[in-house]
Design an enzyme around this catalytic site. Structure first.
Site, PDB file in Angstrom:
ATOM      1  N   GLU A 179     -12.050  -3.609  -3.582  1.00 16.02           N
ATOM      2  CA  GLU A 179     -12.368  -4.710  -4.429  1.00 16.02           C
ATOM      3  C   GLU A 179     -13.185  -5.841  -4.106  1.00 16.02           C
ATOM      4  OE1 GLU A 179     -10.863  -4.345  -7.574  1.00 16.02           O
ATOM      5  OE2 GLU A 179      -8.893  -4.217  -6.456  1.00 16.02           O
ATOM      6  N   HIS A 180     -14.184  -6.133  -4.973  1.00 19.31           N
ATOM      7  CA  HIS A 180     -15.363  -6.766  -5.190  1.00 19.31           C
ATOM      8  C   HIS A 180     -16.269  -6.320  -4.009  1.00 19.31           C
ATOM      9  CE1 HIS A 180     -14.224 -10.566  -7.159  1.00 19.31           C
ATOM     10  NE2 HIS A 180     -12.946 -10.044  -7.288  1.00 19.31           N
ATOM     11  N   THR A 181     -16.243  -5.098  -4.065  1.00 19.61           N
ATOM     12  CA  THR A 181     -17.151  -4.383  -3.336  1.00 19.61           C
ATOM     13  C   THR A 181     -18.224  -3.515  -4.482  1.00 19.61           C
ATOM     14  OG1 THR A 181     -15.581  -2.407  -3.624  1.00 19.61           O
ATOM     15  CG2 THR A 181     -15.956  -3.643  -1.187  1.00 19.61           C
TER      16      THR A 181
ATOM     17  N   GLU B  69     -21.600  -5.273 -21.268  1.00 21.99           N
ATOM     18  CA  GLU B  69     -20.643  -6.251 -20.551  1.00 21.99           C
ATOM     19  C   GLU B  69     -21.531  -7.350 -19.852  1.00 21.99           C
ATOM     20  OE1 GLU B  69     -16.983  -5.216 -19.882  1.00 21.99           O
ATOM     21  OE2 GLU B  69     -16.363  -7.117 -18.825  1.00 21.99           O
TER      22      GLU B  69
ATOM     23  N   ASP C 279     -15.338  -0.747 -13.147  1.00 22.56           N
ATOM     24  CA  ASP C 279     -14.304  -0.489 -14.264  1.00 22.56           C
ATOM     25  C   ASP C 279     -15.085   0.614 -15.518  1.00 22.56           C
ATOM     26  OD1 ASP C 279     -13.069  -2.707 -13.262  1.00 22.56           O
ATOM     27  OD2 ASP C 279     -13.821  -4.022 -14.518  1.00 22.56           O
TER      28      ASP C 279
ATOM     29  N   SER D 142      -9.132  -3.761 -19.956  1.00 26.60           N
ATOM     30  CA  SER D 142      -9.079  -3.456 -21.561  1.00 26.60           C
ATOM     31  C   SER D 142     -10.456  -3.637 -22.064  1.00 26.60           C
ATOM     32  CB  SER D 142      -8.076  -4.656 -22.145  1.00 26.60           C
ATOM     33  OG  SER D 142      -8.551  -5.910 -21.825  1.00 26.60           O
ATOM     34  N   SER D 143     -11.432  -4.561 -21.688  1.00 26.16           N
ATOM     35  CA  SER D 143     -12.773  -4.414 -22.295  1.00 26.16           C
ATOM     36  C   SER D 143     -13.455  -3.135 -22.036  1.00 26.16           C
ATOM     37  CB  SER D 143     -13.369  -5.890 -21.617  1.00 26.16           C
ATOM     38  OG  SER D 143     -13.483  -5.749 -20.242  1.00 26.16           O
TER      39      SER D 143
ATOM     40  N   GLY E 191      -6.178  -7.655 -15.948  1.00 24.99           N
ATOM     41  CA  GLY E 191      -7.021  -7.018 -15.061  1.00 24.99           C
ATOM     42  C   GLY E 191      -7.026  -5.639 -14.968  1.00 24.99           C
TER      43      GLY E 191
HETATM   44  C1  GLA Z   1     -13.774  -6.811 -12.364  1.00 26.33           C
HETATM   45  C2  GLA Z   1     -15.093  -6.471 -12.399  1.00 26.33           C
HETATM   46  C3  GLA Z   1     -15.426  -5.291 -11.464  1.00 26.33           C
HETATM   47  C4  GLA Z   1     -15.024  -5.359 -10.028  1.00 26.33           C
HETATM   48  C5  GLA Z   1     -13.731  -6.067  -9.857  1.00 26.33           C
HETATM   49  C6  GLA Z   1     -13.366  -6.373  -8.432  1.00 26.33           C
HETATM   50  O1  GLA Z   1     -12.676  -5.758 -12.455  1.00 26.33           O
HETATM   51  O2  GLA Z   1     -15.361  -6.046 -13.641  1.00 26.33           O
HETATM   52  O3  GLA Z   1     -16.657  -4.819 -11.798  1.00 26.33           O
HETATM   53  O4  GLA Z   1     -16.036  -6.356  -9.409  1.00 26.33           O
HETATM   54  O5  GLA Z   1     -13.479  -7.172 -10.616  1.00 26.33           O
HETATM   55  O6  GLA Z   1     -13.139  -5.495  -7.651  1.00 26.33           O
END
Ligand code: GLA
Length: 392
Positions: free
Chosen positions: A42-44, A169, A181, A136-137, A133
Protein backbone atom coordinates in the site's frame (compact mmCIF):
# COMPACT_ATOMS: atom_id res chain seq x y z
CA UNK A 1 -22.41 -5.25 -1.16
CA UNK A 2 -24.14 -8.55 -1.52
CA UNK A 3 -22.92 -12.01 -0.80
CA UNK A 4 -20.98 -13.63 -2.46
CA UNK A 5 -20.22 -11.16 -5.26
CA UNK A 6 -22.93 -10.69 -7.86
CA UNK A 7 -22.63 -12.49 -11.23
CA UNK A 8 -21.62 -10.38 -14.24
CA UNK A 9 -24.95 -11.26 -15.87
CA UNK A 10 -27.16 -9.11 -13.65
CA UNK A 11 -25.10 -5.94 -13.93
CA UNK A 12 -24.66 -6.45 -17.68
CA UNK A 13 -28.43 -6.74 -18.03
CA UNK A 14 -28.87 -3.47 -16.15
CA UNK A 15 -26.39 -1.72 -18.44
CA UNK A 16 -28.19 -3.08 -21.52
CA UNK A 17 -31.61 -2.11 -20.17
CA UNK A 18 -30.25 1.34 -19.32
CA UNK A 19 -28.89 1.72 -22.84
CA UNK A 20 -32.20 0.73 -24.43
CA UNK A 21 -34.17 3.00 -22.11
CA UNK A 22 -31.96 6.01 -22.62
CA UNK A 23 -31.17 5.73 -26.35
CA UNK A 24 -34.02 3.58 -27.70
CA UNK A 25 -31.58 1.29 -29.51
CA UNK A 26 -29.44 -1.81 -28.97
CA UNK A 27 -25.83 -1.39 -27.79
CA UNK A 28 -23.09 -2.60 -30.15
CA UNK A 29 -21.44 -4.39 -27.25
CA UNK A 30 -20.81 -4.54 -23.52
CA UNK A 31 -17.52 -4.25 -21.71
CA UNK A 32 -16.89 -5.17 -18.08
CA UNK A 33 -14.16 -4.14 -15.66
CA UNK A 34 -13.86 -5.30 -12.05
CA UNK A 35 -13.17 -3.50 -8.81
CA UNK A 36 -9.94 -4.52 -7.11
CA UNK A 37 -8.61 -5.29 -3.67
CA UNK A 38 -4.93 -4.95 -2.93
CA UNK A 39 -3.62 -8.01 -1.13
CA UNK A 40 -0.52 -6.14 0.03
CA UNK A 41 1.72 -3.23 -1.03
CA UNK A 42 0.00 0.00 0.00
CA UNK A 43 1.25 3.45 -1.02
CA UNK A 44 4.18 1.77 -2.69
CA UNK A 45 3.03 2.32 -6.29
CA UNK A 46 3.93 6.00 -6.53
CA UNK A 47 7.25 5.18 -4.87
CA UNK A 48 8.16 2.99 -7.87
CA UNK A 49 7.68 -0.09 -5.68
CA UNK A 50 5.74 -3.34 -5.66
CA UNK A 51 2.03 -4.13 -5.31
CA UNK A 52 -0.04 -7.33 -5.34
CA UNK A 53 -3.70 -6.60 -6.13
CA UNK A 54 -6.39 -8.97 -7.38
CA UNK A 55 -9.65 -8.38 -9.25
CA UNK A 56 -12.98 -8.66 -7.45
CA UNK A 57 -16.16 -10.40 -8.61
CA UNK A 58 -17.86 -6.99 -8.49
CA UNK A 59 -18.01 -5.32 -11.86
CA UNK A 60 -18.79 -2.17 -13.78
CA UNK A 61 -20.34 -2.74 -17.20
CA UNK A 62 -20.45 -0.23 -20.03
CA UNK A 63 -22.98 -0.90 -22.82
CA UNK A 64 -21.98 1.24 -25.79
CA UNK A 65 -22.50 2.04 -29.45
CA UNK A 66 -20.68 4.44 -31.75
CA UNK A 67 -22.31 7.66 -32.95
CA UNK A 68 -21.33 10.12 -35.65
CA UNK A 69 -19.29 13.17 -34.80
CA UNK A 70 -17.11 13.96 -31.84
CA UNK A 71 -19.83 13.72 -29.21
CA UNK A 72 -20.23 11.42 -26.25
CA UNK A 73 -23.40 10.73 -24.27
CA UNK A 74 -23.18 8.94 -20.93
CA UNK A 75 -25.90 7.55 -18.70
CA UNK A 76 -25.25 5.86 -15.35
CA UNK A 77 -27.66 3.95 -13.14
CA UNK A 78 -26.03 5.65 -10.16
CA UNK A 79 -26.50 9.24 -11.34
CA UNK A 80 -29.55 11.48 -11.36
CA UNK A 81 -28.97 12.86 -14.83
CA UNK A 82 -27.08 11.83 -17.97
CA UNK A 83 -24.13 13.83 -19.29
CA UNK A 84 -23.19 14.84 -22.82
CA UNK A 85 -19.94 16.38 -23.95
CA UNK A 86 -18.08 17.21 -27.13
CA UNK A 87 -14.46 17.58 -28.18
CA UNK A 88 -14.10 20.98 -26.51
CA UNK A 89 -14.93 19.63 -23.04
CA UNK A 90 -12.99 16.42 -23.68
CA UNK A 91 -9.86 18.32 -24.67
CA UNK A 92 -9.91 20.53 -21.60
CA UNK A 93 -8.74 18.66 -18.44
CA UNK A 94 -11.46 19.12 -15.84
CA UNK A 95 -13.93 20.10 -18.60
CA UNK A 96 -16.36 17.44 -17.40
CA UNK A 97 -16.63 16.98 -13.63
CA UNK A 98 -18.17 14.36 -11.33
CA UNK A 99 -18.55 10.68 -12.27
CA UNK A 100 -18.66 11.40 -16.04
CA UNK A 101 -15.20 12.98 -15.71
CA UNK A 102 -13.73 9.45 -15.67
CA UNK A 103 -15.33 8.79 -19.06
CA UNK A 104 -14.32 12.16 -20.48
CA UNK A 105 -10.82 11.66 -19.04
CA UNK A 106 -10.42 8.46 -21.03
CA UNK A 107 -11.57 10.22 -24.21
CA UNK A 108 -9.07 12.99 -23.44
CA UNK A 109 -6.18 10.59 -22.75
CA UNK A 110 -6.85 8.63 -25.95
CA UNK A 111 -7.04 11.80 -28.03
CA UNK A 112 -3.93 13.22 -26.35
CA UNK A 113 -2.10 10.02 -27.33
CA UNK A 114 -3.11 10.57 -30.95
CA UNK A 115 -5.93 8.04 -31.26
CA UNK A 116 -9.01 8.75 -33.39
CA UNK A 117 -11.69 8.20 -30.77
CA UNK A 118 -15.15 7.36 -32.12
CA UNK A 119 -18.10 9.37 -30.84
CA UNK A 120 -20.27 7.19 -28.65
CA UNK A 121 -23.30 6.55 -26.49
CA UNK A 122 -22.61 4.78 -23.23
CA UNK A 123 -24.72 3.33 -20.42
CA UNK A 124 -23.02 2.35 -17.18
CA UNK A 125 -24.16 -0.05 -14.46
CA UNK A 126 -21.99 -1.09 -11.53
CA UNK A 127 -21.76 -3.37 -8.51
CA UNK A 128 -18.51 -1.80 -7.35
CA UNK A 129 -19.40 0.30 -4.33
CA UNK A 130 -18.41 3.95 -4.75
CA UNK A 131 -16.10 5.50 -2.15
CA UNK A 132 -15.17 2.20 -0.52
CA UNK A 133 -11.59 2.07 -1.78
CA UNK A 134 -12.28 -0.76 -4.25
CA UNK A 135 -11.40 1.31 -7.34
CA UNK A 136 -14.83 2.08 -8.72
CA UNK A 137 -13.25 4.93 -10.71
CA UNK A 138 -10.59 2.70 -12.29
CA UNK A 139 -13.37 0.25 -13.21
CA UNK A 140 -15.26 2.97 -15.09
CA UNK A 141 -12.04 4.06 -16.81
CA UNK A 142 -11.06 0.53 -17.83
CA UNK A 143 -14.51 -0.47 -19.11
CA UNK A 144 -14.85 2.80 -21.05
CA UNK A 145 -11.38 2.39 -22.49
CA UNK A 146 -12.09 -1.19 -23.58
CA UNK A 147 -15.32 -0.05 -25.22
CA UNK A 148 -13.78 2.89 -27.12
CA UNK A 149 -10.76 0.87 -28.23
CA UNK A 150 -12.98 -1.88 -29.66
CA UNK A 151 -15.56 0.48 -31.20
CA UNK A 152 -12.84 2.57 -32.83
CA UNK A 153 -10.60 -0.35 -33.79
CA UNK A 154 -7.77 1.44 -31.96
CA UNK A 155 -4.34 -0.07 -31.55
CA UNK A 156 -3.79 -0.23 -27.80
CA UNK A 157 -2.59 -3.45 -26.18
CA UNK A 158 -3.47 -4.29 -22.57
CA UNK A 159 -0.02 -3.48 -21.26
CA UNK A 160 -0.33 0.13 -22.54
CA UNK A 161 -3.82 0.73 -21.21
CA UNK A 162 -3.15 1.23 -17.47
CA UNK A 163 -0.84 4.21 -18.05
CA UNK A 164 -3.41 5.83 -20.30
CA UNK A 165 -6.24 5.31 -17.79
CA UNK A 166 -3.97 6.65 -15.05
CA UNK A 167 -3.39 9.81 -17.08
CA UNK A 168 -7.16 10.25 -17.28
CA UNK A 169 -7.32 10.13 -13.50
CA UNK A 170 -4.18 12.20 -12.79
CA UNK A 171 -4.42 14.86 -15.44
CA UNK A 172 -8.07 15.09 -16.45
CA UNK A 173 -9.79 14.35 -13.13
CA UNK A 174 -6.88 15.70 -11.10
CA UNK A 175 -6.30 12.90 -8.56
CA UNK A 176 -2.56 12.22 -8.03
CA UNK A 177 -2.87 8.43 -7.78
CA UNK A 178 -0.34 5.77 -8.77
CA UNK A 179 -0.55 3.03 -11.40
CA UNK A 180 -1.87 0.19 -9.23
CA UNK A 181 -5.64 0.46 -9.63
CA UNK A 182 -5.72 0.80 -13.40
CA UNK A 183 -3.17 -2.03 -13.76
CA UNK A 184 -5.21 -4.28 -11.50
CA UNK A 185 -8.56 -3.79 -13.18
CA UNK A 186 -7.03 -4.28 -16.62
CA UNK A 187 -4.30 -6.89 -16.15
CA UNK A 188 -5.48 -9.23 -13.35
CA UNK A 189 -6.29 -12.87 -14.14
CA UNK A 190 -8.77 -15.20 -12.41
CA UNK A 191 -7.23 -17.30 -9.63
CA UNK A 192 -4.17 -15.06 -9.48
CA UNK A 193 -2.85 -11.94 -7.81
CA UNK A 194 -0.98 -9.47 -9.99
CA UNK A 195 2.63 -8.89 -8.93
CA UNK A 196 3.39 -5.51 -10.46
CA UNK A 197 6.69 -3.69 -10.47
CA UNK A 198 5.43 -0.12 -10.64
CA UNK A 199 8.75 1.19 -11.98
CA UNK A 200 9.01 -1.06 -15.01
CA UNK A 201 5.31 -2.03 -15.20
CA UNK A 202 6.38 -5.62 -15.63
CA UNK A 203 3.85 -8.07 -14.23
CA UNK A 204 3.78 -11.64 -13.07
CA UNK A 205 0.59 -13.58 -12.43
CA UNK A 206 1.01 -15.19 -9.00
CA UNK A 207 -1.23 -18.21 -8.29
CA UNK A 208 -3.72 -17.27 -5.58
CA UNK A 209 -6.16 -20.13 -5.71
CA UNK A 210 -8.06 -19.56 -2.50
CA UNK A 211 -10.79 -22.01 -3.46
CA UNK A 212 -8.45 -24.96 -3.89
CA UNK A 213 -6.89 -24.19 -0.49
CA UNK A 214 -10.28 -24.01 1.25
CA UNK A 215 -9.72 -20.33 1.93
CA UNK A 216 -11.51 -17.08 1.14
CA UNK A 217 -10.87 -13.40 1.44
CA UNK A 218 -13.50 -11.58 3.41
CA UNK A 219 -13.81 -7.95 2.32
CA UNK A 220 -15.34 -5.76 5.01
CA UNK A 221 -16.56 -2.32 4.01
CA UNK A 222 -15.95 -0.17 7.09
CA UNK A 223 -18.52 2.35 5.86
CA UNK A 224 -16.37 4.93 7.62
CA UNK A 225 -16.79 8.29 5.92
CA UNK A 226 -13.68 9.27 3.96
CA UNK A 227 -12.10 11.91 6.16
CA UNK A 228 -10.04 14.38 4.10
CA UNK A 229 -8.79 11.39 2.09
CA UNK A 230 -7.72 13.39 -0.98
CA UNK A 231 -5.62 15.91 0.90
CA UNK A 232 -4.07 13.25 3.12
CA UNK A 233 -3.19 11.09 0.09
CA UNK A 234 -1.50 13.99 -1.63
CA UNK A 235 0.42 14.92 1.50
CA UNK A 236 1.67 11.32 1.98
CA UNK A 237 2.84 11.30 -1.61
CA UNK A 238 4.63 14.63 -1.22
CA UNK A 239 6.34 13.51 1.94
CA UNK A 240 7.65 10.34 0.21
CA UNK A 241 8.91 12.31 -2.78
CA UNK A 242 10.62 14.85 -0.53
CA UNK A 243 12.26 12.03 1.45
CA UNK A 244 13.58 10.45 -1.75
CA UNK A 245 15.00 13.81 -2.76
CA UNK A 246 16.73 14.28 0.61
CA UNK A 247 18.15 10.77 0.41
CA UNK A 248 19.40 11.33 -3.14
CA UNK A 249 17.43 8.45 -4.70
CA UNK A 250 14.99 8.44 -7.59
CA UNK A 251 12.23 6.95 -5.44
CA UNK A 252 11.92 5.22 -2.07
CA UNK A 253 11.97 1.92 -3.94
CA UNK A 254 15.72 2.49 -4.17
CA UNK A 255 16.21 2.23 -0.40
CA UNK A 256 16.71 -1.42 0.54
CA UNK A 257 15.73 -2.84 3.94
CA UNK A 258 19.44 -3.25 4.70
CA UNK A 259 19.99 0.46 4.10
CA UNK A 260 16.89 1.57 5.99
CA UNK A 261 18.45 2.44 9.36
CA UNK A 262 21.22 4.46 7.76
CA UNK A 263 18.67 6.26 5.58
CA UNK A 264 16.48 7.07 8.58
CA UNK A 265 19.51 8.49 10.43
CA UNK A 266 19.90 11.01 7.62
CA UNK A 267 16.37 12.39 8.00
CA UNK A 268 15.60 14.94 10.72
CA UNK A 269 11.86 14.82 10.60
CA UNK A 270 10.35 12.10 12.77
CA UNK A 271 7.12 11.97 10.75
CA UNK A 272 9.02 11.63 7.49
CA UNK A 273 11.09 8.82 9.00
CA UNK A 274 7.90 6.91 9.79
CA UNK A 275 6.62 7.39 6.23
CA UNK A 276 9.87 6.07 4.77
CA UNK A 277 9.91 3.10 7.14
CA UNK A 278 6.42 2.12 5.99
CA UNK A 279 7.26 2.24 2.30
CA UNK A 280 10.57 0.38 2.56
CA UNK A 281 9.22 -2.36 4.82
CA UNK A 282 6.01 -2.65 2.79
CA UNK A 283 7.93 -3.28 -0.43
CA UNK A 284 9.74 -6.11 1.34
CA UNK A 285 6.47 -7.55 2.64
CA UNK A 286 5.18 -7.70 -0.93
CA UNK A 287 8.27 -9.63 -2.01
CA UNK A 288 7.93 -11.99 0.98
CA UNK A 289 4.23 -12.53 0.22
CA UNK A 290 5.02 -13.34 -3.41
CA UNK A 291 7.65 -15.86 -2.31
CA UNK A 292 5.17 -17.63 -0.01
CA UNK A 293 2.45 -17.70 -2.67
CA UNK A 294 4.89 -19.11 -5.22
CA UNK A 295 5.61 -21.87 -2.70
CA UNK A 296 1.86 -22.54 -2.35
CA UNK A 297 1.86 -21.40 1.29
CA UNK A 298 -1.21 -19.13 1.21
CA UNK A 299 -2.07 -19.42 4.93
CA UNK A 300 1.41 -18.31 5.89
CA UNK A 301 0.98 -14.87 4.35
CA UNK A 302 -1.39 -13.96 7.21
CA UNK A 303 1.25 -12.43 9.50
CA UNK A 304 2.58 -10.29 6.62
CA UNK A 305 -0.91 -8.89 6.00
CA UNK A 306 -1.27 -8.06 9.67
CA UNK A 307 2.20 -6.50 9.82
CA UNK A 308 1.28 -4.38 6.82
CA UNK A 309 -1.75 -3.13 8.68
CA UNK A 310 0.30 -2.20 11.74
CA UNK A 311 2.69 -0.29 9.49
CA UNK A 312 -0.16 1.63 7.85
CA UNK A 313 -1.65 2.38 11.27
CA UNK A 314 1.52 3.38 13.14
CA UNK A 315 3.98 4.60 10.51
CA UNK A 316 1.94 5.79 7.54
CA UNK A 317 -0.99 6.83 9.76
CA UNK A 318 -3.75 6.24 7.24
CA UNK A 319 -6.18 4.08 9.20
CA UNK A 320 -9.25 5.17 11.20
CA UNK A 321 -10.89 3.61 14.30
CA UNK A 322 -13.54 1.72 12.30
CA UNK A 323 -10.83 0.12 10.16
CA UNK A 324 -8.62 -0.82 13.13
CA UNK A 325 -11.64 -2.28 14.91
CA UNK A 326 -12.47 -4.48 11.91
CA UNK A 327 -8.88 -5.77 11.70
CA UNK A 328 -8.67 -6.51 15.44
CA UNK A 329 -12.05 -8.25 15.53
CA UNK A 330 -11.27 -10.36 12.45
CA UNK A 331 -7.96 -11.49 13.93
CA UNK A 332 -9.54 -12.25 17.31
CA UNK A 333 -12.16 -14.37 15.51
CA UNK A 334 -9.48 -16.51 13.84
CA UNK A 335 -8.52 -14.78 10.57
CA UNK A 336 -4.99 -15.76 9.44
CA UNK A 337 -4.26 -12.11 8.72
CA UNK A 338 -6.13 -8.86 8.13
CA UNK A 339 -5.36 -5.41 6.81
CA UNK A 340 -6.87 -2.30 5.35
CA UNK A 341 -6.78 -2.30 1.56
CA UNK A 342 -6.57 0.79 -0.66
CA UNK A 343 -5.67 4.40 -0.07
CA UNK A 344 -6.95 4.66 3.49
CA UNK A 345 -8.95 6.97 5.77
CA UNK A 346 -11.92 4.62 5.51
CA UNK A 347 -12.68 2.05 2.84
CA UNK A 348 -12.30 -1.70 3.22
CA UNK A 349 -10.47 -4.29 5.26
CA UNK A 350 -9.58 -7.69 3.89
CA UNK A 351 -9.20 -10.77 6.06
CA UNK A 352 -7.76 -14.13 5.00
CA UNK A 353 -10.00 -16.83 6.45
CA UNK A 354 -10.91 -20.49 6.10
CA UNK A 355 -13.84 -20.51 3.68
CA UNK A 356 -16.20 -21.84 6.33
CA UNK A 357 -15.04 -19.23 8.85
CA UNK A 358 -16.05 -16.25 6.70
CA UNK A 359 -19.51 -15.91 8.27
CA UNK A 360 -18.43 -16.19 11.91
CA UNK A 361 -15.56 -13.73 11.31
CA UNK A 362 -17.94 -11.28 9.64
CA UNK A 363 -20.36 -11.69 12.55
CA UNK A 364 -17.56 -10.96 15.03
CA UNK A 365 -16.68 -7.75 13.17
CA UNK A 366 -20.34 -6.69 13.13
CA UNK A 367 -20.58 -7.34 16.88
CA UNK A 368 -17.41 -5.31 17.54
CA UNK A 369 -18.88 -2.43 15.54
CA UNK A 370 -22.10 -2.54 17.55
CA UNK A 371 -20.11 -2.48 20.78
CA UNK A 372 -18.21 0.62 19.67
CA UNK A 373 -21.39 2.33 18.39
CA UNK A 374 -20.26 2.33 14.71
CA UNK A 375 -22.86 1.87 11.94
CA UNK A 376 -22.96 -1.78 10.80
CA UNK A 377 -20.28 -2.72 8.22
CA UNK A 378 -21.03 -4.50 4.94
CA UNK A 379 -19.13 -7.57 3.86
CA UNK A 380 -18.61 -9.88 0.92
CA UNK A 381 -16.56 -13.07 0.42
CA UNK A 382 -14.47 -12.95 -2.73
CA UNK A 383 -12.26 -15.06 -4.97
CA UNK A 384 -9.85 -13.46 -7.48
CA UNK A 385 -11.34 -12.87 -10.92
CA UNK A 386 -10.08 -11.45 -14.24
CA UNK A 387 -9.56 -7.93 -15.59
CA UNK A 388 -11.47 -5.80 -18.12
CA UNK A 389 -12.93 -7.62 -21.15
CA UNK A 390 -15.67 -7.57 -23.70
CA UNK A 391 -18.71 -9.58 -22.71
CA UNK A 392 -20.03 -12.16 -25.16
C1 GLA B 1 -5.23 4.49 -4.12
C2 GLA B 1 -4.48 4.91 -5.37
C3 GLA B 1 -3.42 3.88 -5.74
C4 GLA B 1 -2.53 3.54 -4.55
C5 GLA B 1 -3.38 3.22 -3.33
C6 GLA B 1 -2.55 3.03 -2.08
O1 GLA B 1 -5.98 3.33 -4.38
O2 GLA B 1 -5.37 5.07 -6.44
O3 GLA B 1 -2.64 4.38 -6.80
O4 GLA B 1 -1.61 4.56 -4.29
O5 GLA B 1 -4.33 4.24 -3.06
O6 GLA B 1 -1.77 1.89 -2.19
Amino acid sequence: MTEPGTPAGAVAERATAGFRGRYGAEPAGRWAAPGRANLIGEHTDYNDGFVLPFALPLRTVVAAAPQDGERWAVWSELADSPVEFGAAEADQPGGVTGWAGYVAGVVWALRAAGHRVPGGRLAIASDVPVGSGLSSSAAIEAATLAALVDLGGLDLTDDRRPRLAQRAENEYVGAPTGIMDQSAVIRCRAGHALFLDCRTESVEQIPFDLDAAGLAVLVIDSRAPHRHADGEYASRRKSCERAAELLGVTALRDVSPAELDAALDRLDDEEMRRRVRHVVTEDQRVLDTVALLRAGRIRDIGPLLTASHASMRDDFEITVPEIDTAVEAALAAGAYGARMTGGGFGGCVLALVDADAADPVAAAVTAAYAERGFPAPAHVTVLPTGGAHRLP
